[in-house]
Scaffold this motif. Structure first.
Motif, PDB file in Angstrom:
ATOM      1  N   ARG A   1     -60.186  21.365   5.051  1.00 55.53           N
ATOM      2  CA  ARG A   1     -60.938  21.241   3.801  1.00 55.53           C
ATOM      3  C   ARG A   1     -62.361  21.790   3.981  1.00 55.53           C
ATOM      4  O   ARG A   1     -62.882  22.499   3.116  1.00 55.53           O
ATOM      5  CB  ARG A   1     -60.952  19.785   3.337  1.00 55.53           C
TER       6      ARG A   1
ATOM      7  N   TYR B   1     -62.052  25.511   4.142  1.00 51.67           N
ATOM      8  CA  TYR B   1     -61.701  26.019   2.814  1.00 51.67           C
ATOM      9  C   TYR B   1     -62.940  26.086   1.910  1.00 51.67           C
ATOM     10  O   TYR B   1     -63.171  27.087   1.240  1.00 51.67           O
ATOM     11  CB  TYR B   1     -60.625  25.138   2.186  1.00 51.67           C
ATOM     12  N   HIS B   2     -63.739  25.025   1.902  1.00 50.60           N
ATOM     13  CA  HIS B   2     -64.931  24.999   1.053  1.00 50.60           C
ATOM     14  C   HIS B   2     -65.994  25.982   1.524  1.00 50.60           C
ATOM     15  O   HIS B   2     -66.864  26.379   0.734  1.00 50.60           O
ATOM     16  CB  HIS B   2     -65.494  23.586   0.943  1.00 50.60           C
TER      17      HIS B   2
ATOM     18  N   ASP C   1     -65.123  28.930   2.436  1.00 47.08           N
ATOM     19  CA  ASP C   1     -64.438  30.208   2.176  1.00 47.08           C
ATOM     20  C   ASP C   1     -63.988  30.917   3.450  1.00 47.08           C
ATOM     21  O   ASP C   1     -63.856  32.140   3.480  1.00 47.08           O
ATOM     22  CB  ASP C   1     -65.305  31.158   1.348  1.00 47.08           C
TER      23      ASP C   1
ATOM     24  N   THR D   1     -57.994  30.510   3.210  1.00 42.63           N
ATOM     25  CA  THR D   1     -57.409  30.519   1.876  1.00 42.63           C
ATOM     26  C   THR D   1     -56.071  29.783   1.941  1.00 42.63           C
ATOM     27  O   THR D   1     -55.554  29.531   3.034  1.00 42.63           O
ATOM     28  CB  THR D   1     -57.182  31.959   1.371  1.00 42.63           C
ATOM     29  N   THR D   2     -55.534  29.449   0.787  1.00 41.53           N
ATOM     30  CA  THR D   2     -54.266  28.723   0.743  1.00 41.53           C
ATOM     31  C   THR D   2     -53.246  29.468  -0.096  1.00 41.53           C
ATOM     32  O   THR D   2     -53.598  30.241  -0.992  1.00 41.53           O
ATOM     33  CB  THR D   2     -54.452  27.312   0.143  1.00 41.53           C
TER      34      THR D   2
ATOM     35  N   TYR E   1     -52.171  27.809   5.195  1.00 39.32           N
ATOM     36  CA  TYR E   1     -53.562  28.229   5.336  1.00 39.32           C
ATOM     37  C   TYR E   1     -53.613  29.538   6.109  1.00 39.32           C
ATOM     38  O   TYR E   1     -52.873  29.735   7.071  1.00 39.32           O
ATOM     39  CB  TYR E   1     -54.373  27.158   6.069  1.00 39.32           C
TER      40      TYR E   1
ATOM     41  N   ASN F   1     -59.504  33.881   5.661  1.00 36.01           N
ATOM     42  CA  ASN F   1     -59.951  34.651   4.511  1.00 36.01           C
ATOM     43  C   ASN F   1     -60.104  36.109   4.930  1.00 36.01           C
ATOM     44  O   ASN F   1     -60.838  36.422   5.859  1.00 36.01           O
ATOM     45  CB  ASN F   1     -61.287  34.094   4.003  1.00 36.01           C
TER      46      ASN F   1
END
Length: 109
Positions: A57, A60-61, A63, A66-67, A76, A79
């Motif tokens: 998480r 992800y936040h 960047d 990506t999912t 996952y 990026n």
């Protein structure tokens, strides 16, 4: 993190802050070989699913990952923007624009 008003230095600081944890670095190395689910990562890293989920998480936040959903699973991936537009890099370098982080050879799981 995709705020266009962020300066390059601020964006870079967000990336580096997200990577400032040994487990998150292990997750990045594991994802260099391709997309993985939370349970795949937990098994590969010998960690609890909840712990891995928390760290994903954060990544992800920022960047950095990506999912993609496939049925009931979420996979996952790194990026592609921080990989210079490539799904994998030969030496595992992450390009943040302001600096590059060489992760060494791509980890094989």
């Amino acid at each position: 993190m995709s705020d266009p008003n962020l300066t390059d230095e601020t964006r870079c600081a967000v990336y580096l802050k997200a990577l400032a944890d040994s487990l998150r670095l292990q997750i990045i190395r594991a994802l260099q070989s391709g997309p993985l689910s939370v349970s795949d990562l937990a098994l590969a890293l010998d960690q609890e699913i909840g712990t891995v989920s928390h760290h994903l998480r954060v990544l992800y936040h920022a960047d950095l990952v990506t999912t993609e959903r496939e049925g009931k699973f979420i996979y996952y991936s790194l990026n592609k923007q921080v990989l210079g537009g490539k799904s994998t890099t030969r030496r595992g370098a992450l390009d943040f624009g302001c600096c590059k982080l060489d992760m060494g050879p791509i980890a094989r799981t």
